[in-house]
Design a protein around this motif. Structure first.
Motif, mmCIF file in Angstrom:
data_model
loop_
_atom_site.group_PDB
_atom_site.id
_atom_site.type_symbol
_atom_site.label_atom_id
_atom_site.label_comp_id
_atom_site.label_asym_id
_atom_site.label_seq_id
_atom_site.Cartn_x
_atom_site.Cartn_y
_atom_site.Cartn_z
ATOM 1 N N GLY A 31 0.778 -1.230 0.000
ATOM 2 C CA GLY A 31 0.000 0.000 0.000
ATOM 3 C C GLY A 31 0.806 1.275 0.000
ATOM 4 O O GLY A 31 0.299 2.330 -0.353
ATOM 5 N N ASP A 32 2.048 1.214 0.414
ATOM 6 C CA ASP A 32 2.874 2.427 0.390
ATOM 7 C C ASP A 32 3.925 2.266 -0.713
ATOM 8 O O ASP A 32 3.883 1.328 -1.501
ATOM 9 C CB ASP A 32 3.511 2.647 1.769
ATOM 10 C CG ASP A 32 3.677 4.140 2.076
ATOM 11 O OD1 ASP A 32 4.168 4.860 1.189
ATOM 12 O OD2 ASP A 32 3.325 4.566 3.187
ATOM 13 N N ASP A 33 4.868 3.185 -0.771
ATOM 14 C CA ASP A 33 5.897 3.080 -1.808
ATOM 15 C C ASP A 33 6.853 1.923 -1.565
ATOM 16 O O ASP A 33 7.392 1.346 -2.503
ATOM 17 C CB ASP A 33 6.671 4.398 -1.898
ATOM 18 C CG ASP A 33 5.803 5.483 -2.504
ATOM 19 O OD1 ASP A 33 5.242 5.251 -3.584
ATOM 20 O OD2 ASP A 33 5.658 6.553 -1.886
ATOM 21 N N GLY A 123 4.340 -6.707 -1.165
ATOM 22 C CA GLY A 123 4.396 -5.668 -2.185
ATOM 23 C C GLY A 123 4.536 -6.270 -3.555
ATOM 24 O O GLY A 123 4.543 -7.493 -3.714
ATOM 25 N N GLY A 124 4.632 -5.409 -4.542
ATOM 26 C CA GLY A 124 4.779 -5.919 -5.895
ATOM 27 C C GLY A 124 4.665 -4.833 -6.931
ATOM 28 O O GLY A 124 4.811 -3.646 -6.624
ATOM 29 N N ASP A 125 4.400 -5.271 -8.143
ATOM 30 C CA ASP A 125 4.266 -4.351 -9.252
ATOM 31 C C ASP A 125 3.320 -5.018 -10.248
ATOM 32 O O ASP A 125 3.346 -6.239 -10.398
ATOM 33 C CB ASP A 125 5.641 -4.105 -9.879
ATOM 34 C CG ASP A 125 5.642 -2.904 -10.803
ATOM 35 O OD1 ASP A 125 4.781 -2.024 -10.620
ATOM 36 O OD2 ASP A 125 6.500 -2.844 -11.691
ATOM 37 N N THR A 126 2.489 -4.236 -10.892
ATOM 38 C CA THR A 126 1.529 -4.795 -11.833
ATOM 39 C C THR A 126 1.623 -4.002 -13.124
ATOM 40 O O THR A 126 1.464 -2.793 -13.116
ATOM 41 C CB THR A 126 0.102 -4.710 -11.244
ATOM 42 O OG1 THR A 126 0.122 -5.287 -9.939
ATOM 43 C CG2 THR A 126 -0.885 -5.459 -12.107
#
Ligand code: ADP
Ligand code: MG
Length: 317
Positions: A31-33, A123-126
């Motif tokens: 949810g954060d950086d 976390g992750g990246d989409t």
């Protein structure tokens, strides 16, 4: 896209299914950086990353549940190989389109495996593009105790868990359209040997997980340890489905050269054999002595040259 990136993350990759235990060291999750993570006192942090590309590492039409399982399992297997306890993972997902059925099945299977191994998605990246899944795992081991590839010594024995080659046979079955064989299930749902890896800390002298093929991975131990690993074909534990193959050479080639097993190959001083047998019995994971360590270099199999010695990206056709 019907569903925005943020809704997608909120709907599929957060919530109870990916909730972590208090004490898992997650100060701040998705949810954060950045995620904020706290490494347990007195432990080393172990980090590994693996990418699975559709059409390269798995057939593009594979069931999303199997893709998710494999993507996390192969990463957990790297932690297993070094005796680490799983803590956290991040997920970089590249999708050709937003397909909610696909995403739901993918996220469900990912959550099941993550919960089973107590690893938190932090976390992750989409992004959009050709289907590819990158997972980075983080684990911990008591400071200085992680298993490495470099500790094998002449006179050690070589061991393997499970029945190498079964997953490679399973890939053949899957490509031929059958998913219900023991071999196919082994390929589709590899079982990371986390408990075995942990138990082998302080017992094994070197370890690796078998992803490229037993002989190719044994060669990595040989190289890092500056020794030779000699595998005895008669001692290889052949799964019944492998042993039943018409050609024994084919069975041995799969056992020695077939990838995707995610079993552990490890070395240990001969005096450690009773301890290893106790560990194996306690965990219900077969461990078999398959050879020995000698002075020299490379990994070889007495009297046998497999057809294919491991998969190398950019090197094979
Ligand atoms: P940024 O633009 O700052 O890199 P993003 O918009 O990519 O952040 O992601 C927003 C938040 O969602 C971050 O906390 C990120 O780690 C998380 N996230 C993005 N994609 C995924 C995913 N596939 N699975 C889990 N968390 C994700
Ligand atoms: Mg940012």
């Amino acid at each position: 896209m019907a569903l925005g990136e943020f809704e997608l993350i909120a709907r599929y990759f957060t919530g109870d299914r990916f909730a972590y235990q208090p004490g898992a060291g997650v100060v701040l999750g998705v949810g954060d950086d950045c995620a904020i993570l706290r490494v347990p006192d007195g432990e080393d942090l172990l980090v590994s990353i693996d990418t699975l590309v559709a059409g390269v590492h798995f057939p593009a039409r594979l069931d999303p549940a199997h893709i998710a399982h494999r993507a996390l399992a192969v990463n957990l297997s790297d932690l297993a190989a070094m005796g680490a306890r799983p803590l956290w993972f991040t997920l970089a997902l590249t999708l050709p389109a937003i397909d909610e059925h696909w995403l739901a099945a993918f996220a469900d299977a990912l959550a099941v495996l993550a919960q089973r191994f107590g690893i938190a998605l932090v976390g992750g990246d989409t992004t959009s593009g050709p289907l590819s899944i990158t997972i980075q795992v983080h684990g911990a081991a008591p400071a200085g105790s992680a298993l490495r590839r470099s500790g094998a010594r002449p006179a050690d024995e070589v061991w393997v868990s499970g029945t190498p080659g079964l997953a490679a046979l399973g890939l053949r079955h899957v490509l031929a359209g059958s998913r219900d064989t023991v071999a196919a299930r082994t390929f589709l749902r590899p079982e990371p040997r986390i408990a075995l890896g942990s138990a082998l800390r302080g017992v094994a002298s070197a370890a690796i997980d078998v992803s490229d093929g037993l002989l190719a991975d044994a060669a990595h131990i040989a190289e890092r340890s500056r020794v030779a690993l000699v595998i005895e074909p008669r001692q290889l534990p052949l799964a019944p489905e492998l042993a039943a193959l018409a050609g024994r050479d084919d069975a041995l080639s799969l056992a020695l050269g077939g990838g995707d097993d995610y079993e552990l190959c490890f070395t240990a001083a001969p005096g450690r054999a009773p301890a290893i047998e106790t560990i194996a019995a306690g965990l219900g994971v077969a461990c078999t002595r398959i050879g020995r360590v000698e002075a020299g270099e490379g990994a070889r199999c007495t009297g046998f040259v497999p057809r294919r010695a491991g998969y190398r990206h950019f090197a094979d056709d």
